[in-house]
Design an enzyme around this catalytic site. Structure first.
Site, PDB file in Angstrom:
ATOM      1  N   ASP A 100       0.856  -1.195   0.000  1.00  0.00           N
ATOM      2  CA  ASP A 100       0.000   0.000   0.000  1.00  0.00           C
ATOM      3  C   ASP A 100       0.890   1.242   0.000  1.00  0.00           C
ATOM      4  O   ASP A 100       2.108   1.131   0.117  1.00  0.00           O
ATOM      5  CB  ASP A 100      -0.938   0.003   1.227  1.00  0.00           C
ATOM      6  CG  ASP A 100      -0.207  -0.389   2.490  1.00  0.00           C
ATOM      7  OD1 ASP A 100       0.990  -0.021   2.614  1.00  0.00           O
ATOM      8  OD2 ASP A 100      -0.801  -1.039   3.357  1.00  0.00           O
ATOM      9  N   ASP A 151       1.623   4.915   1.744  1.00  0.00           N
ATOM     10  CA  ASP A 151       1.354   5.792   2.886  1.00  0.00           C
ATOM     11  C   ASP A 151       1.924   7.175   2.603  1.00  0.00           C
ATOM     12  O   ASP A 151       3.005   7.308   2.027  1.00  0.00           O
ATOM     13  CB  ASP A 151       1.989   5.224   4.158  1.00  0.00           C
ATOM     14  CG  ASP A 151       1.363   3.890   4.543  1.00  0.00           C
ATOM     15  OD1 ASP A 151       0.133   3.757   4.369  1.00  0.00           O
ATOM     16  OD2 ASP A 151       2.086   2.988   4.991  1.00  0.00           O
ATOM     17  N   ASP A 197      10.226   3.442  12.917  1.00  0.00           N
ATOM     18  CA  ASP A 197      10.896   2.288  13.527  1.00  0.00           C
ATOM     19  C   ASP A 197      12.281   1.997  12.943  1.00  0.00           C
ATOM     20  O   ASP A 197      13.289   2.102  13.630  1.00  0.00           O
ATOM     21  CB  ASP A 197       9.985   1.047  13.534  1.00  0.00           C
ATOM     22  CG  ASP A 197       9.329   0.751  12.199  1.00  0.00           C
ATOM     23  OD1 ASP A 197       9.643   1.448  11.211  1.00  0.00           O
ATOM     24  OD2 ASP A 197       8.513  -0.184  12.133  1.00  0.00           O
TER      25      ASP A 197
HETATM   26  P1  ATP Z   1       4.193  -3.169   5.016  1.00  0.00           P
HETATM   27  O1  ATP Z   1       3.019  -2.248   4.799  1.00  0.00           O
HETATM   28  O2  ATP Z   1       4.885  -3.592   3.778  1.00  0.00           O
HETATM   29  O3  ATP Z   1       3.881  -4.292   5.901  1.00  0.00           O
HETATM   30  P2  ATP Z   1       5.267  -0.865   6.298  1.00  0.00           P
HETATM   31  O4  ATP Z   1       6.667  -0.509   6.723  1.00  0.00           O
HETATM   32  O5  ATP Z   1       4.640   0.050   5.315  1.00  0.00           O
HETATM   33  O6  ATP Z   1       5.304  -2.346   5.816  1.00  0.00           O
HETATM   34  P3  ATP Z   1       3.089  -0.171   7.996  1.00  0.00           P
HETATM   35  O7  ATP Z   1       2.552  -0.890   9.162  1.00  0.00           O
HETATM   36  O8  ATP Z   1       2.241   0.071   6.809  1.00  0.00           O
HETATM   37  O9  ATP Z   1       4.406  -0.942   7.604  1.00  0.00           O
HETATM   38  O10 ATP Z   1       3.636   1.217   8.554  1.00  0.00           O
HETATM   39  C1  ATP Z   1       3.982   2.315   7.713  1.00  0.00           C
HETATM   40  C2  ATP Z   1       5.186   3.060   8.299  1.00  0.00           C
HETATM   41  O11 ATP Z   1       4.841   3.579   9.580  1.00  0.00           O
HETATM   42  C3  ATP Z   1       6.417   2.213   8.548  1.00  0.00           C
HETATM   43  O12 ATP Z   1       7.191   2.038   7.404  1.00  0.00           O
HETATM   44  C4  ATP Z   1       7.119   3.003   9.628  1.00  0.00           C
HETATM   45  O13 ATP Z   1       7.804   4.087   9.097  1.00  0.00           O
HETATM   46  C5  ATP Z   1       5.967   3.507  10.454  1.00  0.00           C
HETATM   47  N1  ATP Z   1       5.644   2.590  11.552  1.00  0.00           N
HETATM   48  C6  ATP Z   1       4.750   1.571  11.536  1.00  0.00           C
HETATM   49  N2  ATP Z   1       4.697   0.943  12.712  1.00  0.00           N
HETATM   50  C7  ATP Z   1       5.563   1.570  13.508  1.00  0.00           C
HETATM   51  C8  ATP Z   1       5.951   1.411  14.865  1.00  0.00           C
HETATM   52  N3  ATP Z   1       5.446   0.440  15.610  1.00  0.00           N
HETATM   53  N4  ATP Z   1       6.876   2.270  15.361  1.00  0.00           N
HETATM   54  C9  ATP Z   1       7.387   3.257  14.605  1.00  0.00           C
HETATM   55  N5  ATP Z   1       7.070   3.458  13.329  1.00  0.00           N
HETATM   56  C10 ATP Z   1       6.170   2.649  12.775  1.00  0.00           C
HETATM   57 MG    MG Z   2       2.576  -0.046   4.623  1.00  0.00          MG
END
Ligand code: ATP
Ligand code: MG
Length: 444
Positions: A68, A70, A144
């Site tokens: 997705d 963001d 993170d």
């Molecule tokens: P994917 O969507 O492919 O599983 P993602 O990194 O995009 O991986 P998301 O859960 O969509 O994961 O989160 C989007 C972004 O928000 C992350 O890339 C990170 O920068 C931030 N993020 C998400 N969860 C946390 C957390 N627990 N602590 C700090 N930052 C976070």
């Molecule tokens: Mg994501």
């Protein structure tokens, strides 16, 4: 001069960000969804800053297809909400805006500041409130992992990197931003995310990011069970279950998520239940690769089969007959498990069905075989039986019978059922005990 870790971190934090111009990176607008572009341009045209951030930037730079998109902005959630007609505010601990495009949603987050130590962190170091807005730079430092803190700027298509994410991507490293222990304590789910990204992206954990995992894993018990359920689905049902599971076991995290299954794994690492789980995870990954559906109910049936089979046996040793012995075991194991990982009832009911049908699959006489075949969970129960055979349980014949029965004509099916019955009848006649009707129920 020897700098302390904190000073070194401060120096890095104070440094100007690395800005990679469009000509020097591979992320192109053609790879970004049209909806995400609409949101980015909508924000920019209204005078706000707008960036793609997180998994989508990381995945595109690695050559993967993002799950997705963001967006991060300096507009407040309310301002974003006013700007896009089909948008809504969501979240309390973490306020966001969802901009809707039919079934698709673009998540827009306002830059966050680091949590203020006094107000927003509990005694374990966990963040309990996260709604203080900040600058792009602050937003980067509170994410993170470094590879998740890269921003694609819609103004000039450059990538902005405050935390060393580009270097880590190039080195294939997953590195938690800042002091590792503090960041895990702030949100222990980051431990699960670290492992998920290793499994998914095939990168390595940075030494320090890995080092604290086994010791801090126990903090996961403070995470709400519903959030752990969501994370488990991401860990196990997104196509990388095998490597991810092995890492969870290696770092002592599987034990915390599934304590009873973890015990079996330790006591009988070469046992049938462990083999069954490994086979199930291989199949799950394969099905996802082939775009076939996977269900949490089946996954949890496989993960929890070890403790259930064990308790089932113990109940039978106490002279409880097979079906109630299994029912009791199923209820016990599930009711304990959902305290840690809140598997919703709509799944646990099916998980139980899959288990109980392991007994019923052995009761094929008369109309029973036909009835089972039309049971909505027959296919899952049959697949589970195949897994049991695959892992070495002695039910080849039964499995072969069901394989043949499903694909036979009505005539053939009748013959198959008839072939089961005569033995039983002969035996009865010989023994002259017409009252004996229970056959083979206890023999799974
Ligand atoms: P994917 O969507 O492919 O599983 P993602 O990194 O995009 O991986 P998301 O859960 O969509 O994961 O989160 C989007 C972004 O928000 C992350 O890339 C990170 O920068 C931030 N993020 C998400 N969860 C946390 C957390 N627990 N602590 C700090 N930052 C976070
Ligand atoms: Mg994501």
């Amino acid at each position: 001069m020897e700098l302390s870790e904190a000073t070194e971190h401060q120096l890095i934090q104070d440094a100007a960000p690395l800005v990679v111009p469009r000509s020097e990176h591979t992320l192109s607008r053609s790879q970004v969804s049209s909806q995400a572009l609409k949101v980015l341009y909508g924000l920019k045209d209204a005078g706000y800053e707008a960036y793609l951030v997180g998994g989508c930037v990381r995945d595109l730079l690695l050559g993967h297809k993002p799950k997705d998109f963001d967006v991060a902005t300096d507009a407040s959630p309310e301002q974003v909400n006013r700007l896009f007609r089909k948008s809504r505010l969501i979240g309390r601990r973490f306020k966001l805006v969802h901009v809707g495009f039919g079934r698709d949603v673009i998540e827009v987050a306002t830059f966050r500041a680091p949590p203020e130590a006094t107000q927003h962190i509990d005694e374990q170091g966990k963040i309990v409130q996260d709604n203080v807005f900040g600058t792009l730079e602050q937003d980067a430092w509170r994410r993170d992992f470094t590879i998740n803190a890269l921003y694609y700027n819609i103004r000039d298509f450059s990538i902005i990197d405050y935390t060393g994410g580009i270097a880590d991507l190039q080195a294939g490293k997953i590195r938690l931003i800042g002091d590792v222990e503090t960041r895990y304590r702030e949100d222990p789910v980051r431990m699960l995310r670290a492992i998920r990204f290793v499994g998914k992206l095939n990168l390595k954990l940075d030494e320090n990011t890995a080092y604290h995992l086994p010791r801090l894993a126990k903090l996961l018990v403070n995470i709400p069970a519903a959030r752990l359920f969501d994370e488990c689905l991401k860990l196990y049902l997104t196509g990388n279950a095998v490597p991810t599971h092995n890492l969870l076991v290696q770092y002592g995290i599987f034990d915390l998520l599934f304590p009873k299954s973890g015990n079996i794994l330790k006591m009988e690492p070469e046992g049938l239940a462990v083999k069954l789980l490994n086979r199930a995870l291989e199949n799950t990954d394969k099905r996802i690769e082939e775009s076939k559906p996977v269900t949490p109910a089946f996954l949890f049936a496989a993960i929890l089969w070890g403790p259930v089979a064990r308790e089932w046996q113990q109940n039978q040793d106490h002279n409880i007959s097979a079906i109630p012995a299994l029912q009791q075991a199923a209820i016990n194991v599930i009711s304990r498990q959902v305290q840690r990982v809140a598997i919703p009832k709509r799944f646990t009911l099916v998980t139980k069905d899959i288990w109980i049908m392991q007994i019923r699959l052995n009761m094929r006489q008369g109309k029973r075989g036909y009835r089972l075949l039309s049971h909505p969970k027959f296919r899952a129960a049959y697949d589970f039986l195949l897994l049991r055979v695959d892992s070495g349980e002695p039910y080849e014949e039964l499995a072969e019978w069901w394989t043949a029965f499903q694909f036979s004509t009505e005539d053939e099916q009748q013959k198959m059922v008839a072939a089961l019955a005569p033995d039983k009848q002969k035996k009865r006649r010989r023994k002259r005990k017409p009252s004996v009707t229970k056959v083979a129920e206890n023999k799974v």
